[in-house]
Design a protein around this motif. Structure first.
Motif: not given
Ligand SMILES: Cc1ncc(COP(=O)(O)O)c(C=O)c1O
Length: 379
Positions: A64-68, A91-95, A162-167, A186-188, A191-193, A199-201, A319-321
């Motif tokens: 359902s998402s990259g986070t998931s 980086g992003c919060a899901p990490l 490997e958090d390749s969500a953006v790659a 991968y995250s879908f 805005v991802k590539t 939402e999806g991943g 992105y990440y202040p």
């Molecule tokens: C590095 C990284 N990991 C994980 C995620 C989470 O992906 P999602 O937004 O699909 O949950 C993102 C999303 O922006 C991300 O940039």
């Protein structure tokens, strides 16, 4: 006060406009399909197969998402309370949230100043007897130093996630992003590539057994074809059939969209490389290990650069202040007095410029000219 839209938006408002008839057709097709199956049906399977074959992965599991996807991988590896997982401080919060959600402790490593990705040396210094996994993330347009992380985790007997969500679409030394680790994601999100309107991943893996576990966990611990029998406590992280069909439809255009982003990024880097002495530093040049999701420069005076570009109708994005451990959500995982100076520096200085595939050559040139014009006026 009315705020006028920028001439060059950061996120293109017409991202899916060309695909509108196809999307509407798919809503109708799936909606009227006698099967009446809206999640995890044959379209999801076909999309997983397409990605698996294209990547040469052992398994691809849509969720359902990259986070998931990150949560599913960590759970499938059995990571939980008492364990530590090393993640980047920038980086992003899901990490961090994905790790904390398992009951394990996220341990923050500083980054490299040039690539803004997790520093392998800083990572190695943080390994303890409780460390179970290392989870670097690819950042903006640059993949993390996966050969070093593969070597390091192999030597210490640790999992490599490997958090390749953006790659998605990135390749380093011939290995696609996502396949350096035991599992990648991968995250879908749009805005991802390879984003989509929703939402999806996916989880991608070289390990069929891990893929099987993730597949079970994404649907409440049930095995395919065996409903209401729960082998493990899982999640609802299922994938949508309309989106699967839409991703299949759009996938053939992915290389061209990616190539356009790469072309824009290469042009920016060529124009910006001479600006380093004037306080605007582009990402390292090159094509290997690049992903072109976001193009971020490091600007000594970010605020002034952003304001200058806004005056010329060019939208930018921070992105990440602040580093992850500086957020109240993750402060409980930050050892007292610990600092991550490079993460702080990146949080303070990074500024992302428009790099999406719908930019015209004239717009790209305009962005580059305005950045160069700004730097020319700086000491
Ligand atoms: C590095 C990284 N990991 C994980 C995620 C989470 O992906 P999602 O937004 O699909 O949950 C993102 C999303 O922006 C991300 O940039």
């Amino acid at each position: 006060m009315t705020v006028s839209a920028p001439d060059i938006p950061f996120f293109p408002p017409t991202l899916f406009e060309a695909d509108r008839p196809e999307l509407i057709g798919l809503v109708r097709e799936v909606g009227l399909d006698p099967e009446q199956r809206f999640i995890l049906g044959r379209r999801t399977t076909a999309f997983e197969d397409l990605l698996r074959e294209d990547l040469g992965a052992a398994d691809v599991v849509a969720c359902s998402s990259g986070t998931s996807a990150l949560c599913l991988v960590l759970r499938a590896m059995g990571i939980g309370p008492g364990d530590e997982v090393i993640v980047p401080a920038f980086g992003c919060a899901p990490l961090a949230a994905a790790v904390a959600g398992t009951g394990a402790t996220p341990v923050f490593a500083d980054i490299r100043p040039d690539t803004m990705t997790m520093d392998p040396d800083a990572t190695e210094r943080l390994i303890t007897e409780r460390t179970r996994a290392v989870m670097p993330a690819h950042m903006f347009s640059v993949m993390a130093d996966m050969p070093r992380f593969a070597e390091l985790t192999g030597r210490h007997g640790l999992h490599l996630v490997e958090d390749s969500a953006v790659a998605q679409g990135g390749v380093l030394r011939g290995v696609p992003a996502g396949l350096w680790g035991e599992a990648g994601v991968y995250s879908f999100v749009q805005v991802k590539t390879c984003g989509m309107p929703g939402e999806g991943g996916v989880v991608v893996t070289r390990d069929p057994a891990l893929g099987e576990k993730v597949r079970m966990l994404r649907n409440h611990g049930q095995q395919a074809g065996q409903r209401f029998v729960h082998h493990a406590i899982g999640l609802n992280s299922r994938f949508d059939e309309i989106q699967a069909a839409f991703q299949m439809h759009r996938y053939s255009g992915f290389p061209a969209r990616l190539a356009r982003r790469a072309e824009i990024a290469a042009y920016y880097t060529e124009r910006f490389t001479p600006l380093a002495d004037r306080g605007v530093v582009p990402p390292p040049a090159g094509q290997d290990g690049r992903c072109f999701y976001v193009y971020a420069v490091l600007a000594r005076d970010r605020q002034a650069l952003s304001a200058h570009l806004a005056e010329w109708g060019i939208a930018t994005h921070v992105y990440y202040p602040r580093p992850l451990p500086a957020h109240s959500a993750f402060a409980p995982y930050a050892p007292p007095g610990a600092r991550w100076p490079r993460a702080e520096q990146a949080a303070h200085c990074h500024l992302a410029l428009p790099v999406h595939h719908l930019l015209t050559d004239a717009q790209v040139e305009q962005v580059a000219d305005r950045v160069c014009g700004f730097a020319a006026g700086r000491p």
